[in-house]
Design an enzyme around this catalytic site. Structure first.
Site: not given
Length: 405
Positions: A7, A14, A94, A184, A216, A245, A335, A390
């Protein structure tokens, strides 16, 4: 079969290596500050293996050098978990934006690369970085190792036009792809399937609302295994308020402020993405732990931010109950979804009309990484906390494609 999941961000990579025979994680970690100077004392390379964490610093000029470092970590260094990189059967990447083109994961070839590049204006911060990761892997391992693109948007591709279209001139959709895409997707896919396992039914029999709550956040309505609506839209800015956001705002308020303050489109984009949400309402706090602490101390702005957030999430859940004509299960993940005791309780307090009555003791004791049901298994609407994965979703999709080659 061993699958490596990658990712990539613009200056980060990652990684996670999984043995798909039992879906165990052999090693995972990240590399930060790719192409940037390493500041004194900063350790930008992280390796996690067998519950232990190792860190060190190393300047890496580009993603190819970073992937070479991953190769060294996994197969050559003191923490190696395989004897040769040849043991890796495939690499799963990803990708954020697949547009209308990709409704499932695909083997990456030149045509896919070209299409993802064409879609980059829809995800300018993500798709180019995701492609960098693919090209870095290709340069290091060559074309013989299959590489698979797993798109955030793919799981949401089952939305009907009545859900994904905006009430704008139709040619904006035809010419520029302006529509709701949702994000997501790998998280919503994982937890919707996981909750079906917990309930002991096929996902095709259930109506599920999945709440991925983090800095997010997004919510998806999954009816009989298919997404029928989701909160994020053309970009990850849409929906309800998040860490920084804004979520949905009256468009006229935006044009009013641009004229009033002399803001450019880029200025306004910064305000909406980085200076709004919980951060904008509170005294510049976006971390939910800080909000909870300030709320406990009676900070009125923190209290307002949290109240607004819970209210907006509850409204989305309510609207999706209407869209699916009912709901069997509601899932909290991410999270904040896994850690946010107060937020979960407050959101569920709005759902009493559906018979939702959570066990507050279980809610208070369940923390990130754990699984719990907050309701009684006999309730008509069941509420769960489930840890998302994920990377495992990406690895599963990759393995499935490779098996068919």
């Amino acid at each position: 079969m061993k699958i490596l999941v990658i990712n990539c961000g613009s200056s980060s990579l990652k990684y996670q290596l999984l043995d798909m025979s039992d879906e165990s994680v052999l090693c995972n970690g990240s590399i930060e500050r790719i192409g940037l100077e390493i500041l004194g004392g900063e350790e930008n390379v992280i390796v996690k293996k067998n519950g232990e964490k190792f860190t060190y610093d190393k300047e890496l000029p580009n993603h190819t050098a970073a992937f070479n470092e991953v190769k060294y970590i996994l197969s050559e260094g003191e923490h190696k978990v395989i004897d040769s990189f040849n043991e890796i059967d495939a690499i799963g990447h990803r990708f954020v934006q697949g547009g209308d083109k990709y409704k499932c994961s695909v083997l990456i070839d030149e045509e896919v690369v070209k299409t993802v590049e064409e879609l980059s204006p829809l995800a300018p911060l993500h798709n180019p970085a995701n492609l960098q990761g693919y090209k870095a892997c290709l340069e290091v391992v060559g074309p013989d190792v299959p590489q698979v693109a797993v798109f955030d948007t793919a799981f949401h591709s089952t939305m009907p036009p009545k859900a994904y279209m905006y009430a704008l001139p139709y040619e904006y959709y035809e010419n520029y792809g302006v529509r709701r895409y949702g994000f997501h997707g790998t998280s919503h896919k994982f937890v919707s399937n996981r909750v079906a396992e917990k309930i002991g039914k096929s996902l095709k029999e259930l109506k599920v609302i999945t709440c991925h709550l983090g800095n997010g956040s997004s919510i998806a309505a999954v009816k009989h295994g298919k997404v029928v609506d989701t909160s994020m839209g053309f970009t990850p800015l849409d929906g309800f308020m998040m860490g920084t956001r804004s979520g949905g705002v009256d468009p006229s308020a935006i044009t009013f402020l641009m004229k009033k303050l002399g803001l450019t489109p880029d200025d306004m984009d910064t305000v909406l993405n980085k200076k709004s949400g919980v951060y904008g309402i509170s005294n510049h706090m976006s971390d939910d732990r800080d909000i909870c602490a300030a709320q406990s101390n009676g900070d009125e702005r923190a209290i307002l931010a949290h109240e607004m957030q819970a209210y907006e999430i509850a409204k989305f859940i309510g609207s999706y109950i209407a869209a699916m004509n009912g709901v069997d299960a509601i899932v909290f993940t991410g999270g904040i979804g896994e850690n946010g005791v107060w937020l979960r309780s407050k959101i569920c307090s709005y759902l009493g009309y559906m018979g939702v009555n959570i066990d507050e003791d279980i809610n208070a004791k369940t923390q990130k990484g754990a699984e719990a049901e907050l309701t009684d298994p006999t309730d008509n609407v069941r509420v769960f906390i489930l840890a998302t994965d994920e990377e495992l979703t990406i690895a599963r999709d990759t393995a499935e494609i490779v098996k068919s080659l």
